[in-house]
Design a protein around this motif. Structure first.
Motif, short mmCIF file in Angstrom:
data_model
loop_
_atom_site.label_atom_id
_atom_site.label_comp_id
_atom_site.label_asym_id
_atom_site.label_seq_id
_atom_site.Cartn_x
_atom_site.Cartn_y
_atom_site.Cartn_z
N ALA A 110 -11.25 6.11 3.06
CA ALA A 110 -9.83 6.75 3.53
C ALA A 110 -8.98 5.79 3.55
CB ALA A 110 -10.16 7.33 5.01
N ASN A 111 -9.10 4.57 4.07
CA ASN A 111 -8.41 3.45 4.25
C ASN A 111 -8.21 2.46 2.96
OD1 ASN A 111 -7.97 4.19 6.95
ND2 ASN A 111 -9.67 2.76 7.61
N TYR A 112 -9.00 2.60 1.93
CA TYR A 112 -8.87 1.64 0.73
C TYR A 112 -8.90 2.38 -0.66
CZ TYR A 112 -9.05 -1.68 4.54
OH TYR A 112 -8.93 -2.49 5.61
N SER A 132 0.86 -1.15 0.01
CA SER A 132 -0.10 -0.01 0.05
C SER A 132 0.84 1.16 0.03
CB SER A 132 -0.88 0.14 1.22
OG SER A 132 -0.07 0.28 2.35
N GLU A 151 -17.80 -3.25 7.53
CA GLU A 151 -17.44 -2.34 8.52
C GLU A 151 -18.62 -1.98 9.32
OE1 GLU A 151 -15.66 0.38 11.01
OE2 GLU A 151 -14.68 -0.72 9.48
N ASN A 167 -6.42 8.38 2.54
CA ASN A 167 -5.32 8.20 3.07
C ASN A 167 -4.27 7.26 2.41
OD1 ASN A 167 -6.25 10.26 5.26
ND2 ASN A 167 -6.82 8.61 6.51
N LYS A 168 -4.83 6.21 2.02
CA LYS A 168 -3.79 5.27 1.45
C LYS A 168 -4.50 4.26 0.58
CE LYS A 168 -3.76 1.83 5.40
NZ LYS A 168 -4.49 0.58 4.52
N ARG A 169 -4.11 3.83 -0.33
CA ARG A 169 -4.53 2.81 -1.30
C ARG A 169 -3.75 1.46 -1.35
NH1 ARG A 169 -5.61 5.75 -6.63
NH2 ARG A 169 -3.97 7.15 -5.73
N HIS A 170 -4.15 0.20 -1.78
CA HIS A 170 -3.44 -0.84 -1.85
C HIS A 170 -3.35 -1.34 -3.41
CE1 HIS A 170 -3.25 -2.50 2.44
NE2 HIS A 170 -4.19 -1.46 2.65
N ASP A 205 0.76 5.60 0.75
CA ASP A 205 -0.01 6.77 1.37
C ASP A 205 -0.45 7.78 0.15
OD1 ASP A 205 0.46 6.05 3.92
OD2 ASP A 205 2.32 7.62 4.27
N GLN A 235 -14.92 5.90 6.12
CA GLN A 235 -13.30 5.10 6.78
C GLN A 235 -13.01 4.28 5.58
OE1 GLN A 235 -13.95 3.82 10.71
NE2 GLN A 235 -12.43 2.17 10.50
#
Length: 369
Positions: free
Chosen positions: A318-320, A16, A334, A50-53, A18, A315
């Motif tokens: 933001a995380n994915y 991942s 979630e 915020n981040k990606r995989h 940022d 959420q």
């Protein structure tokens, strides 16, 4: 006859980055024009991500060959064949791993119980299709029925769930495994157009699996699939679409998409509310596909949704980022894992995709009894 989501499992590639790192690399590689760099900076900084995989091996410390961002400062543009070869390699692994994890995390279902496998993906192709790979690698019964939904985009989990519900209604012993997997990052395009830059800023890689049966779980939270609705926003076909070119899939995510969705939302979900004599105020939870921050903002504004009701979607974004068809399942997971104040709570789930198509579903979140 009711049908229930027994469990939702999610899997992402180990690698991942940022969003700020990706923003700076895009500014470095896409263009040295001041105006383009300003556009990239604004899009990425305001994305809500915020981040990606990703399965792309660039920028890691292992010395793997780079796919896009070359060490000499140039941007490689792989052919469609090269991209699909990478998709085939990585997708086979992730489809099997997601299916394995989904079954293992569903105590009430064993591998031999699976009667149908539905796979979903729009970012690559191979044959035999992914369900064949799952059956072979996990040792599922060779009589397991196989189905694949392709090229439907971000809303495709909904047709898959509708198919599974129909199978359960027709065959009381049906136990349907669904796996949605997308490797969006392999289709990065070296374009300075705003629509392409927006696509590059939100799309990511991930997979999710779920098992649907007619049996109501008694030990874990679950969803009852109540009803679904489909709507098409008129004269919006070109605002969310993609085509297969010589250098991958050209994905278009127009800046008009949030406004188009907002303008068509109320009429698209009206059948669900009318059939069950519900109003917007009766909806306890909203599970919205986070196609982008602006989409969530428009929907929230349109229905006056509380921040807490939309927090699962924000959420996940933001995380994915946006993992196309798998993303709504991340949101539902979630929400499923959060505490409930009542034994049964209404959930309105929605996703948006090419067409511009709006898929929605009315679910009931149920606590174990």
């Amino acid at each position: 006859m009711p049908a229930y989501i027994q469990n939702i499992s999610t899997v992402v590639p180990e690698r991942s980055y940022d969003q700020t790192f990706l923003r700076d690399r895009m500014k470095e590689y896409i263009s040295n024009k001041d105006i383009t760099q300003r556009i990239i900076h604004r899009i990425y900084s305001n994305s809500g991500i915020n981040k990606r995989h990703t399965v792309i091996p660039d920028f890691n410390a292992n010395g793997d060959p780079r796919f896009f961002f070359q060490e000499n400062g140039t941007l490689n543009v792989p052919s469609t064949g090269a991209r699909n070869e990478l998709y085939t390699q990585k997708a086979k692994e992730l489809f099997v791993e997601t299916a394995r994890q989904t079954i293992e995390e569903t105590p009430s279902v064993n591998r031999d119980d699976i009667t149908h496998v539905i796979t979903v993906s729009c970012t690559g192709f191979f044959a035999p299709e992914p369900a064949f790979e799952i059956i072979q690698k996990l040792g599922l019964p060779t009589s397991t029925q196989r189905y694949h939904l392709g090229f439907m985009g971000c809303f495709a989990a909904f047709p898959a769930m509708k198919m599974a519900k129909s199978f359960c209604e027709s065959h009381p012993n049906a136990k349907v495994l669904i796996v949605c997997l997308e490797l969006c990052s392999i289709h990065l395009q070296p374009s300075e157009s705003t629509d392409n830059l927006i696509s590059a800023s939100v799309f990511a890689d991930g997979a999710a699996g779920l098992i649907i049966t007619k049996d109501k779980p008694h030990e874990t939270n679950s969803y009852e699939l109540t009803n679904f609705a489909t709507a098409i926003a008129q004269e919006s076909e070109k605002d969310m679409a993609w085509t297969i070119g010589d250098t991958g899939f050209d994905m278009v995510l127009s800046t008009y998409v949030p406004d188009i969705i907002k303008a068509n939302l109320k009429q698209s979900i009206a059948p669900l509310l009318t059939d069950y004599q519900l109003t917007i105020d009766d909806i306890k939870h909203w599970a919205l596909h986070p196609g982008g921050r602006a989409i969530l903002d428009k929907v929230q504004d349109n229905f006056n949704i509380a921040n807490e009701q939309l927090s699962p979607s924000r959420q996940v974004l933001a995380n994915y980022g946006n993992m196309s068809s798998a993303t709504i399942l991340f949101v539902l997971k979630e929400l499923l894992n959060r505490p409930s104040s009542e034994a049964q709570e209404s959930v309105l789930a929605m996703a948006f995709g090419p067409g511009l198509t709006i898929e929605s579903g009315l679910l009931q979140k149920i606590q174990p009894t």
